[in-house]
Motif scaffolding. Structure first.
Motif, PDB file in Angstrom:
ATOM      1  N   ALA A  17       5.634  20.433   8.288  1.00 11.81           N
ATOM      2  CA  ALA A  17       4.341  20.793   7.691  1.00 11.81           C
ATOM      3  C   ALA A  17       4.136  20.072   6.366  1.00 11.81           C
ATOM      4  O   ALA A  17       3.022  19.615   6.059  1.00 11.81           O
ATOM      5  N   LEU A  18       5.207  19.943   5.575  1.00  9.42           N
ATOM      6  CA  LEU A  18       5.099  19.255   4.291  1.00  9.42           C
ATOM      7  C   LEU A  18       4.846  17.766   4.489  1.00  9.42           C
ATOM      8  O   LEU A  18       3.961  17.188   3.852  1.00  9.42           O
ATOM      9  N   VAL A  19       5.588  17.134   5.389  1.00 13.35           N
ATOM     10  CA  VAL A  19       5.408  15.699   5.634  1.00 13.35           C
ATOM     11  C   VAL A  19       3.997  15.405   6.118  1.00 13.35           C
ATOM     12  O   VAL A  19       3.393  14.396   5.754  1.00 13.35           O
ATOM     13  N   GLU A  20       3.439  16.325   6.904  1.00  8.69           N
ATOM     14  CA  GLU A  20       2.093  16.112   7.452  1.00  8.69           C
ATOM     15  C   GLU A  20       0.996  16.187   6.409  1.00  8.69           C
ATOM     16  O   GLU A  20      -0.130  15.756   6.673  1.00  8.69           O
ATOM     17  N   THR A  21       1.291  16.686   5.222  1.00  6.71           N
ATOM     18  CA  THR A  21       0.271  16.689   4.167  1.00  6.71           C
ATOM     19  C   THR A  21      -0.047  15.274   3.703  1.00  6.71           C
ATOM     20  O   THR A  21      -1.116  15.014   3.161  1.00  6.71           O
ATOM     21  N   GLY A  22       0.910  14.361   3.905  1.00  7.18           N
ATOM     22  CA  GLY A  22       0.690  12.968   3.530  1.00  7.18           C
ATOM     23  C   GLY A  22       0.771  12.698   2.050  1.00  7.18           C
ATOM     24  O   GLY A  22       0.462  11.589   1.603  1.00  7.18           O
ATOM     25  N   SER A  23       1.202  13.676   1.269  1.00  9.40           N
ATOM     26  CA  SER A  23       1.208  13.514  -0.193  1.00  9.40           C
ATOM     27  C   SER A  23       2.616  13.543  -0.781  1.00  9.40           C
ATOM     28  O   SER A  23       2.774  13.659  -1.988  1.00  9.40           O
ATOM     29  N   VAL A  24       3.629  13.429   0.081  1.00  8.48           N
ATOM     30  CA  VAL A  24       5.006  13.509  -0.387  1.00  8.48           C
ATOM     31  C   VAL A  24       5.396  12.259  -1.161  1.00  8.48           C
ATOM     32  O   VAL A  24       5.113  11.143  -0.745  1.00  8.48           O
ATOM     33  N   LEU A  25       6.042  12.478  -2.288  1.00 10.22           N
ATOM     34  CA  LEU A  25       6.582  11.382  -3.078  1.00 10.22           C
ATOM     35  C   LEU A  25       8.016  11.162  -2.606  1.00 10.22           C
ATOM     36  O   LEU A  25       8.863  12.031  -2.749  1.00 10.22           O
ATOM     37  N   GLY A  26       8.277   9.985  -2.003  1.00 13.26           N
ATOM     38  CA  GLY A  26       9.617   9.747  -1.470  1.00 13.26           C
ATOM     39  C   GLY A  26       9.802  10.382  -0.110  1.00 13.26           C
ATOM     40  O   GLY A  26       8.932  10.326   0.752  1.00 13.26           O
ATOM     41  N   LYS A  27      10.964  11.055   0.094  1.00 14.56           N
ATOM     42  CA  LYS A  27      11.357  11.537   1.407  1.00 14.56           C
ATOM     43  C   LYS A  27      11.711  13.022   1.423  1.00 14.56           C
ATOM     44  O   LYS A  27      12.036  13.623   0.410  1.00 14.56           O
ATOM     45  N   VAL A  28      11.638  13.589   2.646  1.00 13.11           N
ATOM     46  CA  VAL A  28      12.026  14.985   2.912  1.00 13.11           C
ATOM     47  C   VAL A  28      13.258  14.955   3.813  1.00 13.11           C
ATOM     48  O   VAL A  28      13.349  14.139   4.731  1.00 13.11           O
ATOM     49  N   VAL A  29      14.209  15.857   3.553  1.00 14.46           N
ATOM     50  CA  VAL A  29      15.491  15.846   4.268  1.00 14.46           C
ATOM     51  C   VAL A  29      15.893  17.252   4.713  1.00 14.46           C
ATOM     52  O   VAL A  29      15.650  18.227   3.998  1.00 14.46           O
ATOM     53  N   THR A  38       0.816  -2.454  -6.241  1.00 15.90           N
ATOM     54  CA  THR A  38       0.858  -1.351  -5.280  1.00 15.90           C
ATOM     55  C   THR A  38      -0.263  -0.367  -5.546  1.00 15.90           C
ATOM     56  O   THR A  38      -0.754  -0.257  -6.677  1.00 15.90           O
ATOM     57  N   THR A  39      -0.668   0.344  -4.498  1.00 17.78           N
ATOM     58  CA  THR A  39      -1.731   1.337  -4.619  1.00 17.78           C
ATOM     59  C   THR A  39      -1.122   2.734  -4.688  1.00 17.78           C
ATOM     60  O   THR A  39      -0.153   3.038  -3.980  1.00 17.78           O
ATOM     61  N   VAL A  40      -1.698   3.588  -5.539  1.00 20.66           N
ATOM     62  CA  VAL A  40      -1.263   4.978  -5.684  1.00 20.66           C
ATOM     63  C   VAL A  40      -2.490   5.856  -5.903  1.00 20.66           C
ATOM     64  O   VAL A  40      -3.591   5.361  -6.131  1.00 20.66           O
ATOM     65  N   SER A  41      -2.249   7.190  -5.868  1.00 19.77           N
ATOM     66  CA  SER A  41      -3.383   8.116  -5.978  1.00 19.77           C
ATOM     67  C   SER A  41      -3.329   9.014  -7.214  1.00 19.77           C
ATOM     68  O   SER A  41      -4.262   9.781  -7.440  1.00 19.77           O
ATOM     69  N   SER A  42      -2.249   8.937  -8.005  1.00 18.01           N
ATOM     70  CA  SER A  42      -2.131   9.854  -9.133  1.00 18.01           C
ATOM     71  C   SER A  42      -1.291   9.241 -10.250  1.00 18.01           C
ATOM     72  O   SER A  42      -0.484   8.342 -10.009  1.00 18.01           O
ATOM     73  N   PRO A  43      -1.465   9.728 -11.494  1.00 23.63           N
ATOM     74  CA  PRO A  43      -0.639   9.253 -12.609  1.00 23.63           C
ATOM     75  C   PRO A  43       0.852   9.484 -12.369  1.00 23.63           C
ATOM     76  O   PRO A  43       1.680   8.661 -12.765  1.00 23.63           O
ATOM     77  N   GLU A  44       1.207  10.607 -11.720  1.00 23.46           N
ATOM     78  CA  GLU A  44       2.612  10.872 -11.423  1.00 23.46           C
ATOM     79  C   GLU A  44       3.191   9.769 -10.545  1.00 23.46           C
ATOM     80  O   GLU A  44       4.297   9.261 -10.799  1.00 23.46           O
ATOM     81  N   LYS A  45       2.440   9.390  -9.525  1.00 21.89           N
ATOM     82  CA  LYS A  45       2.909   8.341  -8.628  1.00 21.89           C
ATOM     83  C   LYS A  45       2.909   6.980  -9.325  1.00 21.89           C
ATOM     84  O   LYS A  45       3.784   6.142  -9.064  1.00 21.89           O
ATOM     85  N   ALA A  46       1.954   6.777 -10.212  1.00 21.67           N
ATOM     86  CA  ALA A  46       1.914   5.529 -10.971  1.00 21.67           C
ATOM     87  C   ALA A  46       3.156   5.390 -11.839  1.00 21.67           C
ATOM     88  O   ALA A  46       3.769   4.311 -11.918  1.00 21.67           O
ATOM     89  N   ASN A  47       3.547   6.457 -12.480  1.00 16.63           N
ATOM     90  CA  ASN A  47       4.753   6.439 -13.304  1.00 16.63           C
ATOM     91  C   ASN A  47       5.989   6.157 -12.449  1.00 16.63           C
ATOM     92  O   ASN A  47       6.885   5.394 -12.840  1.00 16.63           O
ATOM     93  N   PHE A  48       6.017   6.767 -11.267  1.00 23.15           N
ATOM     94  CA  PHE A  48       7.137   6.598 -10.345  1.00 23.15           C
ATOM     95  C   PHE A  48       7.291   5.143  -9.913  1.00 23.15           C
ATOM     96  O   PHE A  48       8.385   4.566  -9.996  1.00 23.15           O
ATOM     97  N   HIS A  92       0.831  -1.198   0.000  1.00 23.28           N
ATOM     98  CA  HIS A  92       0.000   0.000   0.000  1.00 23.28           C
ATOM     99  C   HIS A  92       0.871   1.255   0.000  1.00 23.28           C
ATOM    100  O   HIS A  92       1.923   1.308   0.638  1.00 23.28           O
ATOM    101  N   ALA A  93       0.415   2.289  -0.730  1.00 24.20           N
ATOM    102  CA  ALA A  93       1.111   3.582  -0.808  1.00 24.20           C
ATOM    103  C   ALA A  93       2.546   3.406  -1.300  1.00 24.20           C
ATOM    104  O   ALA A  93       3.503   3.812  -0.643  1.00 24.20           O
ATOM    105  N   GLY A  94       2.683   2.814  -2.472  1.00 25.73           N
ATOM    106  CA  GLY A  94       3.994   2.487  -3.010  1.00 25.73           C
ATOM    107  C   GLY A  94       4.874   3.670  -3.356  1.00 25.73           C
ATOM    108  O   GLY A  94       6.086   3.508  -3.514  1.00 25.73           O
ATOM    109  N   ALA A  95       4.300   4.867  -3.470  1.00 28.20           N
ATOM    110  CA  ALA A  95       5.111   6.042  -3.801  1.00 28.20           C
ATOM    111  C   ALA A  95       5.619   6.760  -2.561  1.00 28.20           C
ATOM    112  O   ALA A  95       6.381   7.719  -2.669  1.00 28.20           O
ATOM    113  N   GLY A  96       5.228   6.295  -1.379  1.00 27.32           N
ATOM    114  CA  GLY A  96       5.644   6.948  -0.144  1.00 27.32           C
ATOM    115  C   GLY A  96       7.046   6.558   0.277  1.00 27.32           C
ATOM    116  O   GLY A  96       7.741   5.793  -0.395  1.00 27.32           O
ATOM    117  N   GLY A  97       7.463   7.068   1.434  1.00 27.01           N
ATOM    118  CA  GLY A  97       8.809   6.829   1.918  1.00 27.01           C
ATOM    119  C   GLY A  97       9.111   5.353   2.103  1.00 27.01           C
ATOM    120  O   GLY A  97      10.081   4.825   1.554  1.00 27.01           O
TER     121      GLY A  97
END
Length: 330
Positions: A315-327, A174-184, A151-156
């Motif tokens: 604040a960005l991580v809490e949106t839950g829509s990040v592709l990958g990771k924040v550093v 895997t499950t995703v929510s957008s074409p961008e994440k599907a491509n990823f 589940h949520a294959g585009a996440g961290g």
């Protein structure tokens, strides 16, 4: 040294840049000059509700780090000054974390940084790599040729889980929510991509497996997703979740299908002081470093912030829509 201190629980604004004492390496510890620190959902949860050790405030958050060894303790054997390393340690409230310029860590919990990636990419990796490794290989007992739903294959966690599953020789949905994440996720090797907002993922999985269900579901979402996944697992199969199941979870389908339930919390060794497990985490990271340098494993960093911008990163991580990771970068 500069560090981000959390003096009380609350919104991202409680994270403040302050001056604190620089730590000193003793015995088996290495002093690491932190060049990058990963930001994980656990960091934001601890900031919101308080750390595991509320009596030990203020706290420095951040489990993931990457940097350069600046000094070593008297009993250190593996590392020397100047070595580039990465690790997952601290940041839960008892030990200082990596939202800082320096940290001391037992050398046994540390791995040599992959040579082929930046410090930002290395710092983004440890927690999600260890989580996915334990969930798939140890809790879920994934074997070559098996089918897994992540589940949520585009996440961290999800994006490294796809790659680790493929390295094991499994087929991945895997499950995703957008074409961008599907491509990823397709580029990462996913064999079947499910737009969960448009399609019932259970139906898709059953179609994909000729009605049998997958051998393993890896739930990185929690909530209702965990229980909804039961009928997507084959009889006598496995489901592993990184979230605590809801108190009102209805277990009937899982029981009737004789599912094996796995709970994955890679923080357990730190919380319980399990030295052997922490050493194992270092071993996992060293193997993953080899795969990264061989081009078999990639860590996606979506955005970086300076250390002083930790609140913005949260604040960005809490949106839950990040592709990958924040550093965070020093």
């Amino acid at each position: 040294m500069k560090a981000i201190l959390m003096t009380v629980a609350g919104k991202p604004e409680v994270l403040e840049l302050q001056e604190v004492s620089k730590p000193i390496a003793t015995h088996k510890e290495v002093l690491i000059r932190i060049l990058a620190a990963g930001v994980n959902p656990i960091d934001t949860k601890l900031r919101q509700r308080g750390t595991f050790y509320p009596e030990q405030m203020p706290a420095i958050l951040g489990c993931d780090g990457a940097g350069i060894v600046e000094a070593v303790g008297t009993d250190v054997q593996k590392f020397g000054v100047g070595d580039e390393v990465y690790f997952c340690y601290g940041g839960l409230g008892a030990e200082p974390g990596n939202y800082a310029e320096y940290i001391t860590v037992d050398e046994r919990f540390v791995a040599f940084k992959p040579k082929s990636v930046s410090f930002a990419e290395a710092a983004a990796a440890p927690l999600v790599l260890i989580t996915a490794w334990e969930a798939l290989y140890e809790r879920g007992r994934l074997e070559p040729g098996e089918k897994v739903l992540i589940h949520a294959g585009a996440g961290g966690v999800g994006h490294v889980a796809i790659q680790l599953a493929k390295l094991k020789g499994a087929e991945v949905a895997t499950t995703v929510s957008s074409p961008e994440k599907a491509n990823f996720v397709t580029k990462l090797g996913a064999d079947k991509v499910i737009f969960y907002q448009e399609t019932d993922f259970v139906t898709s999985v059953l179609d994909w497996t000729n009605g049998e269900g997958v051998d393993l579901v890896f739930d990185t979402v929690g909530g209702d997703t965990f229980e909804k996944s039961f009928p997507a697992v084959r009889v006598y199969g496995d489901i592993v979740t990184i979230l605590e199941p809801k108190a009102n979870t209805v277990w009937k389908v899982a029981r009737n299908r004789n599912l094996r339930i796995g709970l994955e919390l890679m923080l357990t060794p730190m919380l319980l002081g399990n030295i052997e497990a922490l050493i194992h985490h270092g071993e996992i990271l060293q193997q993953c470093a080899t795969w990264i340098d061989e081009g078999k494993l990639k860590i996606e960093v979506s955005q970086t912030f300076t250390l002083a911008e930790a609140a913005k990163a949260h604040a960005l991580v809490e949106t839950g829509s990040v592709l990958g990771k924040v550093v965070l970068l020093n």
